[in-house]
Design an enzyme around this catalytic site. Sequence first.
Site, PDB file in Angstrom:
ATOM      1  N   ARG A  31     -16.455  17.894 -70.241  1.00 21.89           N
ATOM      2  CA  ARG A  31     -15.274  18.644 -69.797  1.00 21.89           C
ATOM      3  C   ARG A  31     -15.620  20.094 -69.456  1.00 21.89           C
ATOM      4  NH1 ARG A  31     -14.767  17.671 -75.254  1.00 21.89           N
ATOM      5  NH2 ARG A  31     -14.675  19.489 -76.649  1.00 21.89           N
ATOM      6  N   TYR A  32     -16.806  20.538 -69.888  1.00 23.79           N
ATOM      7  CA  TYR A  32     -17.218  21.917 -69.620  1.00 23.79           C
ATOM      8  C   TYR A  32     -18.182  22.025 -68.437  1.00 23.79           C
ATOM      9  CZ  TYR A  32     -15.380  22.649 -74.335  1.00 23.79           C
ATOM     10  OH  TYR A  32     -14.581  22.690 -75.438  1.00 23.79           O
ATOM     11  N   THR A  33     -18.957  20.991 -68.195  1.00 25.65           N
ATOM     12  CA  THR A  33     -20.009  21.073 -67.174  1.00 25.65           C
ATOM     13  C   THR A  33     -19.504  20.593 -65.819  1.00 25.65           C
ATOM     14  OG1 THR A  33     -20.814  18.891 -67.839  1.00 25.65           O
ATOM     15  CG2 THR A  33     -21.863  20.798 -68.848  1.00 25.65           C
TER      16      THR A  33
ATOM     17  N   ALA B   5     -20.350  19.321 -73.527  1.00 24.73           N
ATOM     18  CA  ALA B   5     -19.448  18.196 -73.262  1.00 24.73           C
ATOM     19  C   ALA B   5     -19.089  18.149 -71.784  1.00 24.73           C
ATOM     20  CB  ALA B   5     -18.184  18.333 -74.112  1.00 24.73           C
TER      21      ALA B   5
END
Length: 830
Positions: free
Chosen positions: A120-122, A118
């Site tokens: 928001r993580y990368t 997602a």
Amino acid sequence: MLNEGKVLPVDISSEMKKCYIDYAMSVIVSRALPDVRDGLKPVHRRILYSMHELGLTPEKGYRKCARIVGDVLGKYHPHGDSSVYGALVRLAQDFNLRYTVVDGHGNFGSVDGDSAAAMRYTEAKMNKIALEMVRDIGKNTVDFIPNFDGEEKEPVVLPSRFPNLLVNGSAGIAVGMATNIPPHNLGEVIDGITMLIDNPEATILELMAQIKGPDFPTAGIIMGKSGIRAAYETGRGKITVRAKSEIEVEDNGKQKIIITEIPYQVNKARLVESIADLVKDKRIVGISDLRDESDRDGMRIVIEIKKDANSNIILNQLYKHTRLQDTFGINMLALVDNRPEVLNLKQILQHYIKFQEQVIRRRTEFDLEKASARAHILEGLKIALDHIDEVISLIRGSKTAQEAKLGLMDKFGLSEKQAQAILDLKLQRLTGLEREKIEDEYNELMKTIAELKSILADENKILAIIRDELNEIKAKYGDERKTAIERAENDIDIEDLIQEENVVITLTHAGYIKRINADTYTSQKRGGRGIQAMTTKEDDFVENIFITSTHNNILFFTNKGRMYKLKAYQIPEAGRAAKGTNVVNLLQLDPNEKIQAVISIKEFDEESFLVMCTKKGIIKKTVVGMYKNIRKSGLIAINLNDDDELVSVRITKGDDDIIIVTNKGLAIRFNEVDVRPLGRNALGVKGITLKEDDFVVGMEVPNQESDVLVVSENGFGKRTHVGEYKCQHRGGKGLITYKVSDKTGKLVGVRMVEDGDELMLINNLGIAIRINVSDISTTSRNAMGVTLMRNNGDEKVLALAKINKDDSEQLEDSEEVSEVHDAEENNSEE
């Protein structure tokens, strides 16, 4: 305004057409197709520009992808966040882009089809090469337009200092059209542009000397150049891409197929799964294990092969049934002035060069304007420094800055900007050293201005700048080609799945044919009894036997002068003692037609000849290429008289000697130059003059080192050096080659042999024997010879074939021929 708030009736058909056209054009221009200039779709262009505006340059830290996506959505691309993030992810995937423009940090998916984490993580930032896409964008090199809400400006196109459309390719589906442009090698494309700049008349074929073909990030092998050339010449084409593989052999002899590269856009996990399904369904046999050993060091798919299986055959089966071999359809569709056009290679390069001319010209104009403005200021400063005391006095005597500015403008003829620059001048600039710096800066600026003006006045200088800057990019980012291009192969067919090996093919008097591995027959001493070659019916016997390769073309010549064609592998394989398949199931023979001669050739060419000899001594020579297109129903090879039939066929080079041997032991040797080439349907000319009741049993093409070996029906044979047969003119009666008697019986066949060859004999009961030719002594033409095969009672030798087991290369390239007459008919004529 008059119709505001009113409901207006419209024709639904017209309204649907209008709305659909508007929708289609929106998709075509604003979503699905790349611009020919920068090779980007709007979403990719907006992502890169947004990252540039955010300052996410390679030397800076990573920023959350959610932040980037949000910036793109809020400012430039008011569509779904998933579509923007998907486009961002693709720009970072090294298995999708040949030269990634986004440096991703985190899980950005894999060649196995795994989804990216997602947003928001990368995290992400621009790659170094991406800076070349936006380089000089601040110098008015491209046009800007208002964004969707009019609060921001966005570029219509990026300066794209390298040809991104070809380098990274593009794919997209619009309304009623689609594009699929493969990626290419950066260095090759730049070399192609350089060639076109130096020679605008260069042809596409000449450009292909620089741009070899697509260069995929997943490497692989492109099979052939015809599809590449079609795409480059027309804008459309199809290429075949194959995985890179090698066969590893372990110490114990076990083999493995190792796959290290796969075709572009093939899902590796699904590929492995499809191979496993084929093994499970037994569509491919011979695979004992399958595993994916890929890691951070590279791809490695291991396919273990069973000991009794052939790795090459299995590999070809995998190419046929899986995406280890895939096709890539090229459709080079791009936007040119907001209109979709299918472009060939040269047109794409020309559009890019034209665009870069505009970029360089606008950049030069920007630099010139900036340099001229600075020079204008320096000219004012120089005037002030030359009259420093007066300037200081004027400023000190002025009540306001505006009064001082107007006073300077009036007294020294300065512009407002020059006067303001003098007022902004720091006192430290009044030193002698600073005055010298201003003078030096002004002189350098004047040189720069002169150079910039000369560039704008000379198109060749602009082109030279494009070439030089592209070569700098090539030196900085260029790399070796990943995708190999190999010789084209025909579409995989059954032949690719058949192991090429030497086989024995037998054909009986009743027409039963079969294929057996040549190694089934073990070599025996001269005079041996032999082994059972096949089981025949009581009234049947083996009539034809010959050695060939499974991939050769087998030409069948009948007693009526017709010919048919099969591939050797099309002849059903059977056990040594099996009867075989009736040839009428394979060839469309007439009721009274029987196979009289068989020849094996690899290909049909125009340099070789088919030489045919009939029972009545008629000979005919025809170019092999004339028999290339053989219908399934056969065709006429030679026209015959009513009382004649075809006996022998050989391949010649046009200047070979020919030996014809008869049933009563006569032979004639002459050069084929005496036989002029004839058409397919011709009758032929006299090769030998026959005595009463005599007929031809065979024809051979000797060389200077070979011996003539003849075999009689009672199992006797003899080797005689070819030198004992002097050349005569075609049509003579010939010389004695064998003294026939009741003991020996009459001759049944002839072969040219050398030491190291082997001979296979077979009699009317189907018993075969394999003999080393070196065991047969060489004698004169008049000698009786020695016993080659012991026959009991009514047994008669009917067929013979030469075998060269030790020289496999010669066997593969040879054109072995074998033929035997109808034994019953021959015996009746004795």
